[in-house]
Design a protein around this motif. Structure first.
Motif: not given
Length: 81
Positions: A69-81
């Motif tokens: 869950v933590i990794l998915l959160f980080i990946v999605r934040m990076v993907k949005r930027a």
């Protein structure tokens, strides 16, 4: 044999994390890969914080799911930027 269990728990954790996190997701294969990597991340984080989730299958699944869950959160934040 322990590597096989690690991969199976990581795959289950990736699927669970994909279900828990709202959004488009990365597809079944992407979520499973994130789950395996998240299992490593969860084990690393819990180990460094000195937190034990108990032994056995359930404890490992909880740690791996939290890591995924933590990794998915980080990946999605990076993907949005």
């Amino acid at each position: 044999m322990s590597l096989l269990w690690f991969c199976l728990i990581g795959i289950a954790a990736g699927w669970l994390a994909g279900q828990l996190m709202k959004g488009g997701g990365f597809g079944i294969i992407g979520d499973l890969v994130v789950g395996v990597i998240g299992a490593l991340l969860g084990g690393f984080l819990f180990g460094n914080l000195g937190i034990g989730a108990g032994g056995g299958l359930f404890g490992s699944l909880v740690v791996a799911t939290i890591g995924a869950v933590i990794l998915l959160f980080i990946v999605r934040m990076v993907k949005r930027a």
